[in-house]
Each structure stands twice: as C-alpha cells, then as structure tokens.
Motif scaffolding. Structure first.
Motif, PDB file in Angstrom:
ATOM      1  N   ASN A 204      36.304 -65.436   2.582  1.00  0.00           N
ATOM      2  CA  ASN A 204      35.205 -64.769   1.892  1.00  0.00           C
ATOM      3  C   ASN A 204      34.909 -65.478   0.590  1.00  0.00           C
ATOM      4  O   ASN A 204      35.834 -65.773  -0.185  1.00  0.00           O
ATOM      5  N   TYR A 205      33.656 -65.672   0.324  1.00  0.00           N
ATOM      6  CA  TYR A 205      33.228 -66.346  -0.907  1.00  0.00           C
ATOM      7  C   TYR A 205      34.067 -67.601  -1.155  1.00  0.00           C
ATOM      8  O   TYR A 205      34.436 -67.897  -2.294  1.00  0.00           O
ATOM      9  N   LEU A 206      34.401 -68.287  -0.092  1.00  0.00           N
ATOM     10  CA  LEU A 206      35.148 -69.532  -0.263  1.00  0.00           C
ATOM     11  C   LEU A 206      34.295 -70.732   0.118  1.00  0.00           C
ATOM     12  O   LEU A 206      34.232 -71.711  -0.623  1.00  0.00           O
TER      13      LEU A 206
ATOM     14  N   ASP B 185      45.781 -69.712  -1.436  1.00  0.00           N
ATOM     15  CA  ASP B 185      44.832 -70.175  -2.450  1.00  0.00           C
ATOM     16  C   ASP B 185      45.389 -71.495  -2.977  1.00  0.00           C
ATOM     17  O   ASP B 185      46.595 -71.747  -2.839  1.00  0.00           O
ATOM     18  N   PHE B 186      44.532 -72.300  -3.543  1.00  0.00           N
ATOM     19  CA  PHE B 186      45.067 -73.584  -4.003  1.00  0.00           C
ATOM     20  C   PHE B 186      45.793 -73.447  -5.333  1.00  0.00           C
ATOM     21  O   PHE B 186      46.610 -74.273  -5.702  1.00  0.00           O
TER      22      PHE B 186
ATOM     23  N   GLY C 236      41.986 -65.476  -3.770  1.00  0.00           N
ATOM     24  CA  GLY C 236      41.687 -64.897  -5.087  1.00  0.00           C
ATOM     25  C   GLY C 236      42.743 -63.880  -5.453  1.00  0.00           C
ATOM     26  O   GLY C 236      43.945 -64.120  -5.320  1.00  0.00           O
TER      27      GLY C 236
ATOM     28  N   GLY D 100      41.357 -69.163   0.174  1.00  0.00           N
ATOM     29  CA  GLY D 100      40.716 -68.836  -1.114  1.00  0.00           C
ATOM     30  C   GLY D 100      40.797 -67.345  -1.395  1.00  0.00           C
ATOM     31  O   GLY D 100      39.810 -66.694  -1.728  1.00  0.00           O
TER      32      GLY D 100
ATOM     33  N   THR E  26      32.991 -58.256  -1.609  1.00  0.00           N
ATOM     34  CA  THR E  26      33.976 -58.764  -0.641  1.00  0.00           C
ATOM     35  C   THR E  26      35.344 -58.111  -0.812  1.00  0.00           C
ATOM     36  O   THR E  26      36.280 -58.472  -0.092  1.00  0.00           O
TER      37      THR E  26
ATOM     38  N   TRP F 148      38.761 -62.306 -11.912  1.00  0.00           N
ATOM     39  CA  TRP F 148      38.411 -61.041 -11.261  1.00  0.00           C
ATOM     40  C   TRP F 148      38.630 -59.870 -12.200  1.00  0.00           C
ATOM     41  O   TRP F 148      37.791 -58.986 -12.300  1.00  0.00           O
TER      42      TRP F 148
ATOM     43  N   ASP G 202      45.498 -75.871  -0.274  1.00  0.00           N
ATOM     44  CA  ASP G 202      44.161 -76.381  -0.587  1.00  0.00           C
ATOM     45  C   ASP G 202      43.415 -76.515   0.739  1.00  0.00           C
ATOM     46  O   ASP G 202      43.749 -77.355   1.576  1.00  0.00           O
ATOM     47  N   ALA G 203      42.424 -75.660   0.918  1.00  0.00           N
ATOM     48  CA  ALA G 203      41.773 -75.544   2.232  1.00  0.00           C
ATOM     49  C   ALA G 203      41.117 -76.845   2.680  1.00  0.00           C
ATOM     50  O   ALA G 203      41.042 -77.123   3.866  1.00  0.00           O
TER      51      ALA G 203
ATOM     52  N   TYR H 179      38.914 -72.358 -11.517  1.00  0.00           N
ATOM     53  CA  TYR H 179      39.793 -71.328 -10.946  1.00  0.00           C
ATOM     54  C   TYR H 179      41.237 -71.513 -11.399  1.00  0.00           C
ATOM     55  O   TYR H 179      41.973 -70.543 -11.585  1.00  0.00           O
TER      56      TYR H 179
HETATM   57  C1  LIG Z   1      34.726 -67.026  -5.374  1.00  0.00           C
HETATM   58  S1  LIG Z   1      36.434 -66.921  -5.246  1.00  0.00           S
HETATM   59  C2  LIG Z   1      36.629 -65.834  -3.876  1.00  0.00           C
HETATM   60  C3  LIG Z   1      37.892 -65.074  -3.893  1.00  0.00           C
HETATM   61  C4  LIG Z   1      38.018 -63.972  -2.813  1.00  0.00           C
HETATM   62  N1  LIG Z   1      38.040 -64.543  -1.497  1.00  0.00           N
HETATM   63  C5  LIG Z   1      36.934 -62.950  -2.966  1.00  0.00           C
HETATM   64  O1  LIG Z   1      36.151 -62.747  -2.035  1.00  0.00           O
HETATM   65  O2  LIG Z   1      36.874 -62.326  -4.032  1.00  0.00           O
HETATM   66  C6  LIG Z   1      36.896 -68.474  -4.605  1.00  0.00           C
HETATM   67  C7  LIG Z   1      38.390 -68.627  -4.382  1.00  0.00           C
HETATM   68  O3  LIG Z   1      38.605 -69.855  -3.721  1.00  0.00           O
HETATM   69  C8  LIG Z   1      39.691 -70.524  -4.313  1.00  0.00           C
HETATM   70  N2  LIG Z   1      39.492 -71.953  -4.038  1.00  0.00           N
HETATM   71  C9  LIG Z   1      38.616 -72.806  -4.593  1.00  0.00           C
HETATM   72  N3  LIG Z   1      38.743 -74.025  -4.053  1.00  0.00           N
HETATM   73  C10 LIG Z   1      39.732 -73.933  -3.115  1.00  0.00           C
HETATM   74  C11 LIG Z   1      40.335 -74.842  -2.215  1.00  0.00           C
HETATM   75  N4  LIG Z   1      39.959 -76.115  -2.164  1.00  0.00           N
HETATM   76  N5  LIG Z   1      41.303 -74.395  -1.408  1.00  0.00           N
HETATM   77  C12 LIG Z   1      41.718 -73.109  -1.448  1.00  0.00           C
HETATM   78  N6  LIG Z   1      41.189 -72.203  -2.294  1.00  0.00           N
HETATM   79  C13 LIG Z   1      40.202 -72.613  -3.104  1.00  0.00           C
HETATM   80  C14 LIG Z   1      39.632 -70.144  -5.779  1.00  0.00           C
HETATM   81  O4  LIG Z   1      40.881 -70.280  -6.414  1.00  0.00           O
HETATM   82  C15 LIG Z   1      39.204 -68.689  -5.654  1.00  0.00           C
HETATM   83  O5  LIG Z   1      40.321 -67.860  -5.515  1.00  0.00           O
END
Ligand SMILES: C[S@@+](CC[C@H](N)C(=O)[O-])C[C@H]1O[C@@H](n2cnc3c(N)ncnc32)[C@H](O)[C@@H]1O
Length: 697
Positions: free
Chosen positions: A254-256, A193-194, A161, A159, A111, A101, A223-224, A93
């Motif tokens: 979502n998708y996180l 987001d991270f 995105g 996260g 999402t 995206w 960073d979550a 990412y």
């Molecule tokens: C699959 S994407 C989903 C993005 C958005 N939520 C969506 O539904 O389209 C995963 C997202 O999580 C972020 N991500 C990954 N690891 C993370 C972390 N440890 N902390 C925060 N964000 C993170 C990535 O940068 C990316 O933007």
C-alpha cells in the motif's frame, strides 16, 4: 476502452488524491524543449536558465515564457529510475522514521484503518478458497498453486511503514479462522521495510507482540527494489530463489509503488521516447544532496529522446526483457495507432514495482498473489497528452502508479490482473496473480499481446478464480477502501450535525475503527445521553471493539480517554474508570483525567478515592479550579476540609505551582477547558487534544 480524452492524471492538473496536492509553484517547467534548457552541468552552484511552457497538444504552438530563476542542478539529465529522486525518497523515510506517520507528515488513514484491513483479508480468503477448488481445470496450474497446510503461507507486506495496516489485516485473518480453509496459524505475516527505524518501532509495539509470540508475525528489513532475499528476524531463516516458499507467496503493498523508482516514456507521433530528468533545487545552495528538504524545493527539468521498445533488454532488467518489451510495444502501438487528436501520451512506468514483484515471485517459483492500493491509474486513456510527470510533494513525494503496466506484466508472465475501473478514486486497489506457469511462452514474442489480446488473456485466466473475483468485487470494487474513506470524510465534513444513528452505522461499516470513533467523538458524546436505549446498547456492544482495534501511533489522540468519557456519559462509572486508567498508563497522566476519575469515584459513592483523584489533578495543575472546588466539596462531606489559606499562603502556593511542570502529554493545550464547558455535565471533562491530524481525512 473509452474513446473520450480525459485529462492526463499523471499531470499537475489532477490533484484529486490526498497524496496529490496542487502542483508546487516551483514546477514551472512543463515539457521544456531540450534546446532551451541550459546545458547540463554537475556543479551544485546556482544557474540562471530559461524554461518554456508548452500546451498538451500536438499543434507545436509553444508559448515560450522566459523565466529567470535560480536553480541548483543536483544531477545532469539521467534515466529517471536511476536518478537522485529515489535516493532522496529513501533519505526522507530513513531520516524521519515513524514520525512520518505519528506527526501526520505522510497521509495514512486511507490505507491504515480497520475497513481496509478486513477488505484485504477477505480478498485473500477468496484466493485461498480458489486454490482448494478442484475445478481449477488446468492440471499444471492446479499443481503449481496447490496449498500445503503443513507449510507456512507467507504474506509479505512491502513498505509497511508504521504497521497499523498489518495489525488490522492480521487481526481480520485471525477472526476468519473458522471460515478460511487454510489453517490460519500457518499464516506468517511478514512486515518489511527498508528502514531500520520502522523495524525498531514494530519491535516495541504492544499490539504486535501477541502475534509475534504465536509465530504468525515476523519482521524483515527488505529493500523491495534491490533485495532478493528476505531474512526473517524471528524465524531466523531466509526466503529467496534458492530457498523458495512451499506455498504461493502473497504480497501486500500500500502506498509503496508510488514511492519506488519509475521511468518516464512518451509516445509522440508514433515514436516511443524516454524522458530524462535533471534533478534540481530552487534553493540557493544544497550542501547536502540527500537533505529531504530538497523535495519541497524540487526544480526538475525533463527532456525526451527516441528509443526502441527493447529498452530494457540489457542490464538488471534483461531477464524480464521480453515482458517489458511487450508492455512498451503495447503502448507504442496503442497510442501510435489510436491517437485521433494527435495529442500523444505520457506513460509513467513503475519499474521499481516490477523489479520488486520479479524478486518476490522468484522466491516462490514464479507464483504470487499481490494486492496493492495506491494513487494510480489502470485506464490507459488517462495517459493521453504530452506533459512532464507530476511529482506530488507531501513531506516525501510520489508519482501516480501505472497499474495497467503492472497488470500487463502479470499477463505477459502467464498471470492476470483484477482492477477496479472506478476513475474518481484517490486509492486504487488492484490484485494480481501469477500461477507459476507461463501460458504464453517467451518465444511467442510480442504479437499475442497486442491490441485486445492482453485483456482477453486476463479475462480467460481470471475466470478460473471465481471466489477471488467475487471477493475482489465485493470488497474492492462495489464498495472498497476508497469509498469508505470518502463516506466517513463526507459524514464529517458535509453534514454539520450528523445523527448518532448515522455515526453508529458508519462505525459498523468501518469495523469500529478507532480513528473514525475519535473523529466523531463529540457527536457520540453529545447525543448518547439522550439516545434511545436500543441505540445506546448498540454502541455499548461496539465500543469495546474500538479499543481492541487501537494501534497507538502517537499521543495526540487519546482514544482510551474518549471511551472513558463515553462510559461516564452513560453512567457506567466503573468502565469509565477502567478506560481513564488505561489513558493514564498509555498516553500519560493528565489533570483532567484525574479529575474525571474523581467524578467517577464520587458517583460510585467512593468519596475517599474521589478526593484522592481531585488532589492528584490539582497536583498536576494547581490552577485547575474545577478539581479544587470538587475537592473542597468532597472534603466537606468527609469532614476533612482544610482550613482556608491566608492570602499570603495562597500567593506562595501559586508561585511554587507555576514553577512545577507536569509530565502530562497535553497539559498546556489551551483548547481543553473550552471543550469541557459544552459537555462537562453530561460526559465528564474533555482533555486533549489538538485537532484531528489524521491525514487523508
Ligand atoms: C508512503 S509510505 C507507506 C507506508 C504504509 N504502507 C502505508 O500505507 O501507510 C512508503 C513506505 O515505503 C517504504 N519504502 C520506501 N522505499 C522503499 C523500498 N525501496 N523498499 C522498501 N520499502 C520502501 C518507506 O520507508 C515507507 O514506510
């Protein structure tokens, strides 16, 4: 719980999710017995090893397949949550940024659309309503969850995105300002987001700017899994355990959770086992251990070792030790004592998500509202069978989210979960509440949670939140984001010629989502000319909302251009011109756009402007015959016709034109003119576009 034994969805046999393509062929190892695995080394040199394939049964009938395969071991057997997997995920990412995206590398339509944004806003509104209700009988709970309208109500999206979902949810909340009791202007939506690359993209997005200006939107790099403090970029303040929020924290993810670190467990013959992973690659060498390309070439091995239920009692998870122990004990008990076919169970444990939720609730004195959608499971009977986890590769990779475990964590901490029991769904939406008071004290240990205890506690507690339950039922369960996704996909793919009426119904259901409009643009443009005036009026009322909902991510989908064509099709040339102009300004100049503008001016009896625009079209593409013939026609009418070129001049012109590149985004797309032929008479020329690249579409 059902007593049937459905296939285990964390395994490679259930690629039903858009994030879950069929198992990659290199994942040939399924439960290799540890004695057959080559001894783990840390070298990154290729090694030849033997793997076995075992059936998901307890018969111990193992079919040993000898496979000679080159494998670079990148890491020796390690606890999954601390393995290289997650560093590779973040590297993906971080290095790809928003192109994940905009180029459709990461699926996102499901999402990121207007339907889901509105649905989440409605569920949150249900929660808010409950907090205003004096009928929340438990005195302690009422006080801890009471909303203070003087204080911000933070919605933290993890996260995030590209930010498209955030835009839709924030917009929906603003549109509900008359009906939500909490003052909407005190809602602060925080996109986090991270990675800095996503943050930088939000900073430049025009659709986010008004919300930033009104103070309703803030950004943070967060960073979550690991961070315990959110630094709000614009407000210049932090939210943390030391500086907690006045109102309960609201979290969207979502998708996180499928992206955050997981651990692997199995229950086999009553024993609880931990799965260790050795990350490897099928390529000959891997000089850069954080190269995201490794993901496509994963060649990982697993082995399993007995553990106790107090597995998380040390280290960074120790403060959640009792809650995590309750969950592991529950699985051990459930699958150990309730395994008539003796097939065991494989449980993915979303420890990264649980760490994130621990940190976030700590920022709000233990209170939290969480809504999350992901590929995952909440029905534990889906975990039956012994197999290695399926890692779905789709640019990055993901695992199935165990929403049951997240719910159990909330219940253990005095809260509750709402799940959608629907099994056939790519996107599962669940909602969790932590009231900041723990009804079952830590000292009570594991016992109150065993068996049906957990479900009973959940049901009792959620009864105190009737409006939340109602909203969750209406917007996530009865007909939720997954159903909307399936419906629009089905109308597109299963019905060869959908009627305009059905497309209008779909657009209304999806709150005039621009991607849905774009997907059905041909149906709309082909049929609008002959539609009844009532249907046409309905469309005309809705189409401006499509533009209001447009969150530009890429230049592939020129929505303004298509809206321009729509208005041309219904002979509203002034509006068509407006959208063609927007198209030129946002996506870029294009010879077909200028040509269509020429047609609009001509129809508006403005031949001089028409000629100018046909000329602009020719300037961008000297070979564009339609603009040439229209220019000649208009010039003739204006009496400004140029004398015919000699053959020699023509050749000279062609040569210089061929050398002159345009800066148009789609100027070389060979499909353009083909599409035009079908519809040019009715709706003006079509420009654009490569095929719809909306993922999960
Ligand atoms: C699959 S994407 C989903 C993005 C958005 N939520 C969506 O539904 O389209 C995963 C997202 O999580 C972020 N991500 C990954 N690891 C993370 C972390 N440890 N902390 C925060 N964000 C993170 C990535 O940068 C990316 O933007």
């Amino acid at each position: 719980m059902s007593s049937s034994v459905p296939p285990n969805p964390i395994l490679s046999t259930t690629p039903s999710s858009p994030l879950c393509p069929p198992a990659a062929p290199f994942l040939i190892s399924e439960v290799p017995p540890s004695h057959l695995i080559s001894s783990a080394s840390t070298s990154s040199k290729p090694s030849t090893h033997v793997v076995s394939k075992s059936k998901p049964s307890s018969t111990d009938e193992e079919e040993i397949i000898k496979v000679e395969k080159t494998r670079v071991e990148l890491e020796t057997f390690t606890q999954c949550s601390s393995s290289l997997l997650w560093k590779l995920m973040m590297s993906f990412y971080d290095r790809k940024g928003v192109s994940s995206w905009s180029q459709g590398i990461v699926p996102h339509f499901i999402t990121c659309n207007a339907f889901i944004g509105r649905a989440y806003a409605k569920v949150l509104a249900g929660f808010i309503e409950d907090l205003y209700d004096a009928k929340l009988t438990n005195e302690r709970l009422t006080n801890s969850m009471k909303l203070n309208p003087e204080q911000p109500l933070y919605i933290i999206e993890l996260g995030t995105g590209a930010g498209k979902f955030s835009f839709f949810m924030l917009k929906a909340l603003n549109e509900m300002r008359e009906t939500v009791r909490f003052p909407v202007e005190k809602i602060v939506y925080v996109m986090t987001d991270f990675t800095e690359s996503n943050f930088n993209f939000w900073m430049t997005h025009p659709m986010l700017a008004p919300y930033v200006e009104s103070g309703q939107l803030d950004f943070a790099i967060f960073d979550a899994v690991n961070d315990t403090k959110i630094d709000l970029h614009f407000a210049k303040k932090s939210i943390s355990r030391e500086n907690p929020t006045g109102n309960p924290i609201c979290v969207v993810a979502n998708y996180l959770f499928d992206t955050l670190c997981h651990d692997i467990f199995q229950v086999k013959e009553g024993d609880l086992k931990e799965g260790l992973i050795s990350v490897g690659s099928s390529r000959k060498e891997e000089p850069d251990p954080l190269d995201p390309e490794i993901i496509k070439n994963f060649n990982n091995l697993y082995k399993y070792e007995n553990i106790e239920t107090n597995y998380y009692s040390d280290g960074e998870d120790a403060d959640d030790g009792i809650h995590l122990e309750r969950i592991l004990a529950w699985y051990k008990d459930y699958f150990g004592n309730n395994d008539p076919s003796e097939i065991g169970a494989s449980v993915l444990f979303p420890i990264g998500a649980l760490r994130a939720l621990k940190h976030l609730s700590a920022m709000s004195t233990g209170r939290a509202f969480v809504i999350s959608g992901d590929k995952g499971n909440n029905n534990v009977d889906q975990f039956r069978g012994l197999m290695d986890p399926h890692i779905a590769v789709h640019g990055s990779f993901s695992l199935m989210v165990n929403y049951h475990a997240i719910g159990a964590y909330f219940t253990s901490r005095g809260g509750f979960a709402l799940h959608n029991p629907q099994e056939e769904a790519s996107l599962k939406v669940s909602c969790f509440v932590l009231p900041g008071v723990n009804n079952v004290g830590d000292e009570e240990g594991v016992a109150p949670f065993m068996g049906e205890g957990m479900e009973r506690l959940d049901t009792e507690r959620s009864r105190k939140f009737p409006r939340l339950r109602q909203a969750f039922n209406d917007y996530a369960e009865s007909f939720g984001p997954n159903d909307f996704f399936i419906m629009q996909k089905s109308v597109k793919e299963d019905a060869p010629n959908p009627t305009l009426k059905s497309v209008v119904a779909l657009l209304k259901l999806g709150d005039w989502d621009p991607d849905v409009f774009y997907k059905f643009r041909d149906t709309i443009l082909n049929q609008v000319g002959t539609a009844s005036s009532k249907l046409r009026n309905d469309l005309c009322r809705g189409i401006p909302r499509i533009w209001e909902n447009y969150y530009q991510l890429d230049k592939e989908k020129d929505v303004a251009f298509e809206i321009g064509r729509f208005f041309y099709g219904i002979r509203d040339f002034a509006k068509a011109l407006r959208y063609y102009t927007i198209s030129s300004e946002t996506i870029g100049e294009h010879h077909v756009t200028f040509h269509n503008m020429g047609l609009c001016f001509y129809s508006l009896h403005m031949p001089q402007d028409a000629a100018e625009h046909f000329q602009k079209s020719i300037n961008l593409n000297a070979n564009y015959a339609k603009a040439q013939s229209w220019l000649q026609k208009v010039q003739k009418e204006l009496g400004t016709e140029k004398p015919k070129e000699t053959d020699a001049e023509k050749v000279k012109g062609e040569k210089s034109d061929a050398g002159g590149e345009t800066n148009s985004a789609n100027n070389n797309n060979p499909d353009k003119e083909l599409k035009v032929e079908e519809i040019t008479e009715q709706v003006g020329e079509a420009t654009v576009t490569s095929e719809d690249n909306t993922q999960a579409s």
